[in-house]
Design a protein around this motif. Structure first.
Motif, PDB file in Angstrom:
ATOM      1  N   UNK A 140       0.856  -1.186   0.000  1.00  0.00           N
ATOM      2  CA  UNK A 140       0.000   0.000   0.000  1.00  0.00           C
ATOM      3  C   UNK A 140       0.892   1.237   0.000  1.00  0.00           C
ATOM      4  N   UNK A 141       0.415   2.278  -0.694  1.00  0.00           N
ATOM      5  CA  UNK A 141       1.161   3.540  -0.771  1.00  0.00           C
ATOM      6  C   UNK A 141       0.224   4.678  -0.412  1.00  0.00           C
ATOM      7  N   UNK A 142       0.739   5.576   0.427  1.00  0.00           N
ATOM      8  CA  UNK A 142      -0.070   6.735   0.791  1.00  0.00           C
ATOM      9  C   UNK A 142       0.177   7.874  -0.195  1.00  0.00           C
ATOM     10  N   UNK A 143      -0.401   9.045   0.070  1.00  0.00           N
ATOM     11  CA  UNK A 143      -0.292  10.194  -0.832  1.00  0.00           C
ATOM     12  C   UNK A 143       1.147  10.699  -0.940  1.00  0.00           C
ATOM     13  N   UNK A 144       1.970  10.443   0.073  1.00  0.00           N
ATOM     14  CA  UNK A 144       3.376  10.874   0.059  1.00  0.00           C
ATOM     15  C   UNK A 144       4.279   9.812  -0.562  1.00  0.00           C
ATOM     16  N   UNK A 145       3.690   8.774  -1.182  1.00  0.00           N
ATOM     17  CA  UNK A 145       4.390   7.676  -1.844  1.00  0.00           C
ATOM     18  C   UNK A 145       5.206   6.823  -0.866  1.00  0.00           C
ATOM     19  N   UNK A 146       4.769   6.793   0.398  1.00  0.00           N
ATOM     20  CA  UNK A 146       5.401   5.913   1.379  1.00  0.00           C
ATOM     21  C   UNK A 146       4.783   4.521   1.239  1.00  0.00           C
TER      22      UNK A 146
END
Length: 196
Positions: A140-146
């Motif tokens: 999974x990736x969040x909006x900050x591409x983490x």
């Protein structure tokens, strides 16, 4: 001399203990597959995993009874996870780890490209073509591409082999106990002859 009570106790222990051992092989205090199904952790986010096969009476997760087509369902109640992009891959575990260069395509059975799932439910068909070990890989990736990843191991067609071993061991114990009983019975029938 072995009494019938001791023989019965030995038989019960010989049959119950291997069965309990086999059942305990797939559980531990840290196992998250209680009555809620199986949980996969992607970072700090939980996803419930269910695997459905045609003809099965209930969903299975880590132990799929036989090879064949299956439907894998991942679900999450977390609002945060629903807003993230999720990538899902089902791979065959080779024992050698990830292939050189990190290319998972040769061992991939099914793949879903990264995208958001606003309802929190992901379904993925897969065909487990032969018995063995497989894995569900989730990133999974969040909006900050983490990126946060999780892995859940699955065995296909292995549980039945485990029970065959239990039955063989139980049969050996049963035969040995019966043999000891017959030997003891034979000793009782051979009374020493008293000379006068």
């Amino acid at each position: 001399m072995i009494g019938i009570g001791r023989l019965a106790a030995a038989l019960i222990l010989g049959i119950v203990l291997p069965g309990a051992w086999a059942e305990a092989q797939n559980s531990s205090f840290m196992d998250m597959s209680m009555d809620m199904g199986c949980m996969l952790m992607a970072g700090m986010h939980e996803m419930q995993v269910s695997v459905y096969q045609s003809g099965a009476t209930e969903d299975s997760c880590k132990d799929i009874p036989s090879p064949g087509p299956a439907l894998i369902t991942l679900s999450s109640g977390s609002k945060e996870l629903r807003d993230m992009t999720t990538e899902v891959r089902i791979v065959r575990a080779t024992g050698a780890g990830i292939p050189a260069g990190g290319n998972l395509d040769p061992v991939t059975l099914a793949y879903l490209q990264p995208k958001t799932y606003p309802r929190g439910v992901i379904t993925l068909p897969a065909n487990f073509d032969k018995p063995g070990n497989y894995a569900v890989l989730v990133t999974v990736r969040d909006a900050k591409d983490m990126a946060m990843s999780g892995r859940l191991g699955i065995t296909v067609g292995e549980a039945s082999r485990q029970w065959i071993i239990v039955y063989i061991i139980s049969g050996i114990i049963l035969a040995a106990a019966f043999g000891f009983y017959l030997r003891d019975l034979g000793r009782k029938n051979k009374l020493p002859i008293k000379s006068s």
